[in-house]
Every structure is written in structure tokens, then in C-alpha cells.
Design a protein around this motif. Structure first.
Motif, mmCIF file in Angstrom:
data_model
loop_
_atom_site.group_PDB
_atom_site.id
_atom_site.type_symbol
_atom_site.label_atom_id
_atom_site.label_comp_id
_atom_site.label_asym_id
_atom_site.label_seq_id
_atom_site.Cartn_x
_atom_site.Cartn_y
_atom_site.Cartn_z
ATOM 1 N N VAL A 2 0.617 -1.042 0.002
ATOM 2 C CA VAL A 2 -0.089 0.130 0.130
ATOM 3 C C VAL A 2 1.033 1.311 -0.116
ATOM 4 C CG1 VAL A 2 -1.576 1.200 1.195
ATOM 5 C CG2 VAL A 2 -1.874 -1.270 1.437
ATOM 6 N N PHE A 3 0.703 2.382 -0.837
ATOM 7 C CA PHE A 3 1.267 3.393 -0.983
ATOM 8 C C PHE A 3 0.470 4.537 -0.536
ATOM 9 C CE2 PHE A 3 3.008 0.798 -4.252
ATOM 10 C CZ PHE A 3 4.295 0.745 -4.169
ATOM 11 N N ALA A 4 1.193 5.068 0.576
ATOM 12 C CA ALA A 4 0.254 6.217 1.315
ATOM 13 C C ALA A 4 0.834 7.466 0.983
ATOM 14 C CB ALA A 4 0.346 5.979 2.983
ATOM 15 N N VAL A 5 0.173 8.464 0.193
ATOM 16 C CA VAL A 5 0.634 9.654 -0.130
ATOM 17 C C VAL A 5 0.140 10.761 0.719
ATOM 18 C CG1 VAL A 5 0.713 11.557 -2.144
ATOM 19 C CG2 VAL A 5 0.608 8.941 -2.568
ATOM 20 N N VAL A 6 1.042 11.162 1.535
ATOM 21 C CA VAL A 6 0.786 11.811 2.815
ATOM 22 C C VAL A 6 0.767 13.454 2.205
ATOM 23 C CG1 VAL A 6 1.030 12.835 4.971
ATOM 24 C CG2 VAL A 6 1.335 10.304 4.544
ATOM 25 N N GLY A 7 -0.250 14.160 1.867
ATOM 26 C CA GLY A 7 -0.089 15.552 1.639
ATOM 27 C C GLY A 7 -0.486 15.537 0.120
ATOM 28 N N PRO A 8 -1.811 15.089 -0.441
ATOM 29 C CA PRO A 8 -2.214 15.099 -1.605
ATOM 30 C C PRO A 8 -2.698 16.601 -2.293
ATOM 31 C CG PRO A 8 -4.249 14.355 -0.323
ATOM 32 C CD PRO A 8 -3.151 14.793 0.655
ATOM 33 N N GLY A 9 -1.640 17.293 -2.180
ATOM 34 C CA GLY A 9 -1.839 18.696 -3.214
ATOM 35 C C GLY A 9 -1.536 18.465 -4.649
ATOM 36 N N ALA A 10 -0.601 19.259 -5.124
ATOM 37 C CA ALA A 10 -0.327 19.514 -6.236
ATOM 38 C C ALA A 10 0.638 18.191 -6.970
ATOM 39 C CB ALA A 10 0.291 20.806 -6.762
ATOM 40 N N VAL A 11 1.789 18.164 -6.036
ATOM 41 C CA VAL A 11 2.719 17.245 -6.395
ATOM 42 C C VAL A 11 2.219 15.819 -5.813
ATOM 43 C CG1 VAL A 11 5.046 16.332 -5.709
ATOM 44 C CG2 VAL A 11 4.791 18.578 -6.413
ATOM 45 N N GLY A 12 1.491 15.708 -4.588
ATOM 46 C CA GLY A 12 1.167 14.456 -3.801
ATOM 47 C C GLY A 12 -0.050 14.089 -4.665
ATOM 48 N N GLY A 13 -0.967 14.937 -5.024
ATOM 49 C CA GLY A 13 -2.053 14.461 -5.689
ATOM 50 C C GLY A 13 -1.867 13.851 -7.238
ATOM 51 N N LEU A 14 -0.801 14.276 -7.719
ATOM 52 C CA LEU A 14 -0.420 13.896 -9.202
ATOM 53 C C LEU A 14 0.356 12.436 -8.936
ATOM 54 C CD1 LEU A 14 0.277 14.312 -12.078
ATOM 55 C CD2 LEU A 14 2.403 15.385 -11.509
ATOM 56 N N PHE A 15 1.074 12.433 -8.008
ATOM 57 C CA PHE A 15 1.703 11.044 -7.651
ATOM 58 C C PHE A 15 0.440 10.133 -7.469
ATOM 59 C CE2 PHE A 15 6.102 12.871 -5.904
ATOM 60 C CZ PHE A 15 6.535 12.733 -7.015
ATOM 61 N N ALA A 16 -0.506 10.549 -6.426
ATOM 62 C CA ALA A 16 -1.367 9.434 -6.109
ATOM 63 C C ALA A 16 -2.136 9.135 -7.262
ATOM 64 C CB ALA A 16 -2.470 10.289 -4.937
ATOM 65 N N TRP A 17 -2.566 10.245 -8.400
ATOM 66 C CA TRP A 17 -3.206 9.680 -9.552
ATOM 67 C C TRP A 17 -2.501 8.963 -10.422
ATOM 68 C CZ3 TRP A 17 -2.689 10.880 -14.551
ATOM 69 C CH2 TRP A 17 -3.768 11.085 -15.561
ATOM 70 N N LEU A 18 -0.986 9.137 -10.628
ATOM 71 C CA LEU A 18 -0.349 8.225 -11.529
ATOM 72 C C LEU A 18 -0.266 6.650 -10.861
ATOM 73 C CD1 LEU A 18 2.578 10.893 -12.435
ATOM 74 C CD2 LEU A 18 0.859 9.940 -13.925
ATOM 75 N N LEU A 19 -0.280 6.829 -9.667
ATOM 76 C CA LEU A 19 0.026 5.509 -9.121
ATOM 77 C C LEU A 19 -1.092 4.543 -9.070
ATOM 78 C CD1 LEU A 19 2.127 6.328 -5.918
ATOM 79 C CD2 LEU A 19 3.089 4.953 -7.997
ATOM 80 N N GLN A 20 -2.396 5.344 -9.141
ATOM 81 C CA GLN A 20 -3.742 4.633 -9.274
ATOM 82 C C GLN A 20 -3.913 4.172 -10.553
ATOM 83 O OE1 GLN A 20 -5.689 4.158 -6.433
ATOM 84 N NE2 GLN A 20 -7.218 2.917 -7.761
ATOM 85 N N ARG A 21 -3.564 5.115 -11.526
ATOM 86 C CA ARG A 21 -3.807 4.697 -12.932
ATOM 87 C C ARG A 21 -2.885 3.507 -13.353
ATOM 88 N NH1 ARG A 21 -1.634 8.539 -17.714
ATOM 89 N NH2 ARG A 21 0.152 7.724 -16.976
#
Length: 287
Positions: A2-21
Motif C-alpha cells: 500500500v502506498f500512502a501519499v501524505v499530502g495530496p496537494g499538487a505534487v502529492g495529488g499527481l503522484f497518487a493519480w499516477l500510481l492509481q492509474r
């Protein structure tokens, strides 16, 4: 994993989106209002490079136990999220925080956890709580050689960003810190975009560059004034920095993590930093 992106702002949100995709198991960890919005709307990214779309990312206020943590908050938010990270006993933590002083408290709090400091070069704007506008044609991640085998590094590599592993952690962090601190301090001080700010007072710009390089060298990371000047000149003239925008809006900022850190490093090594101290003092008095 499980990858926990702490702080889903601009960079964190992009990382979370890419990993989910990419099919990874992702959890966006944020404040209650942010979590509620992501649960309702997902995370939307608008990107000429990766395409536009919405990913339904799981969102929680707490870090899942044993997760691989991708830390992407602002530096001033570290104190708020660190206890939750510690309680989760993560398998690893990779930090994308700006600056260089945050690694020590991370390691003190997580003595038995693999921790690495990394950097990312990207232009991304958080348009709203759940919408990220990815503006640059790249996402470049730099990690130290010691983090090359981190699960998060492998996952990010497969998800789309350009990832390079090499060098020491200090080299990775200072490579970004030298450029970011110089640019952020000067654009904020002059309240102008990069091109105008760098040329407003050539002597002040030269002094800031010299002091930043001296601090880097004193911390054991080789640097040259010429290389830093070249890097600054390569920045688009119309670019504005997040520090500049935050200060203008009266919002919490990373002034202390950038300028304040350099002053403290200078004091520790008996290196005068009058130009940086002038800027920090001037900006602090306006907040």
C-alpha cells in the motif's frame, strides 16, 4: 504494498493519480475536508503529458499500518503529520519536502525505518481540493542511490515520471535547494516573476548566489556559482514561485525552510549570509 501519499496537494495529488492509474494500491492521506472531497470526487488531473482524467483514489485521515509513505506536504506541515506516520510503523518513507533540514526530525522519529530524501521537478498547480493542473511536459524525480530499491521508487518509475537514482541524499536535496531557495527568495523579495526579479538588482542576485553556494560547499556538497547562475537563467522569465504566491496571499509559507535554513547553516559554519538575511528579514516584516 500500500502506498500512502501524505499530502495530496499538487505534487502529492499527481503522484497518487499516477500510481492509481498504474494499478497500484494507493491511499491519499489528508485532512478531513480533503479526504471527504477526494472520496466524493476522486482526484482529477489535467495533463498534456499523461492525459486528462479522474481516478477514484482511496482517501483516509490516517496512514495505513505498514504502508510505504510518500511524503508530499509543505515543510511547515511536517510536525502535524509526523506522529501519524510514526504510529503507522511504515515499511519505508520517501520525502519530497523542500529544503534540507527536515531529514533529521524524520530520522529521529523513525529510527528503525528506511527513510530517504528525494526531489521532484514539475510544474503543477492545485486548482481545487481535488483537481491538479499538470503544466510541465515532465515529472523528474531524483532519489539517492540508497533509495533505488524502495518500493515507492520502483512504483513511481513504472507509473510515468522520469526517475533517476544516484549520488548521496545531500547531493540530491542540495541540487534542488540551491536553485529553489535562490529563485524563491528573489522573486518573493522583488514581488516579480523570475526574469525581472533576477535582473532587478544584479549585485543582490550575485550575493545570494554566492552565499547559497558557500553554504552548500560547507555542508559537503560541491557547487559553483557559475552553474547556479546558469540554472537560474534557464528558468522561464515569467515563472512565479509558490513562496512568492503564499506570501502575497498571507498564507503559511516555506520562508523559514528556505531562507531561514540558509541563515542557520551559515551561522553554523561561520559563513556570513547578509544578503539572504536581508531578504528573510524584509519578507518576515511584511507577513
Amino acid at each position: 504494498m500500500v502506498f500512502a501519499v501524505v499530502g495530496p496537494g499538487a505534487v502529492g495529488g499527481l503522484f497518487a493519480w499516477l500510481l492509481q492509474r498504474a494499478g497500484e494500491e494507493v491511499v491519499a492521506v489528508g485532512r478531513p475536508a480533503t479526504v471527504e472531497a477526494i472520496r466524493r470526487d476522486g482526484i482529477e488531473v489535467r495533463s498534456a503529458t499523461f492525459g486528462d482524467g479522474v481516478e477514484r483514489v482511496r482517501a483516509e485521515t490516517e496512514v495505513p499500518a505498514g504502508a510505504s509513505v510518500i511524503l508530499a506536504t509543505k515543510v511547515y506541515g511536517l510536525q502535524d503529520v509526523l506522529p501519524g506516520i510514526v504510529d503507522a510503523r511504515p515499511s519505508e518513507v520517501i520525502s519530497f519536502l523542500n529544503g534540507v533540514e527536515h531529514m533529521r526530525p524524520l530520522r529521529v522519529a523513525l529510527p528503525d525505518t528506511p527513510v530517504a530524501g528525494a526531489s521532484v521537478a514539475v510544474s503543477a498547480l492545485r486548482v481545487s481540493t481535488t483537481v491538479v493542473d499538470h503544466r510541465s511536459p515532465f515529472v523528474r524525480v531524483e532519489v539517492p542511490e540508497s533509495a533505488a530499491r524502495f518500493a515507492a521508487v520502483r512504483a513511481l518509475t513504472d507509473a510515468g515520471p522520469t526517475v533517476r537514482a544516484g549520488g548521496s541524499e545531500a547531493e540530491v536535496l542540495w541540487a534542488k535547494f540551491r536553485l529553489l531557495a535562490s529563485l524563491a527568495l528573489l522573486t518573493s523579495y522583488w514581488r516579480q516573476p523570475a526574469g525581472a526579479a533576477l535582473s532587478e538588482d544584479p549585485e543582490l542576485t550575485e550575493a545570494v548566489v554566492a552565499e547559497v553556494v558557500a553554504c552548500s560547499v560547507a555542508e559537503g556538497v560541491a557547487a559553483s556559482e557559475l552553474d547556479l547562475v546558469r540554472a537560474l537563467r534557464s528558468v522561464p522569465g515569467g515563472m512565479r514561485t509558490s513562496l512568492q504566491e503564499d506570501l502575497a496571499a498571507g498564507a503559511p509559507s516555506e520562508l523559514d525552510a528556505l531562507g531561514g535554513a540558509l541563515v542557520r547553516i551559515g551561522e553554523r559554519h561561520s559563513i556570513p549570509t547578509p544578503a539572504i538575511a536581508r531578504i528573510v528579514t524584509g519578507l518576515s516584516s511584511n507577513t
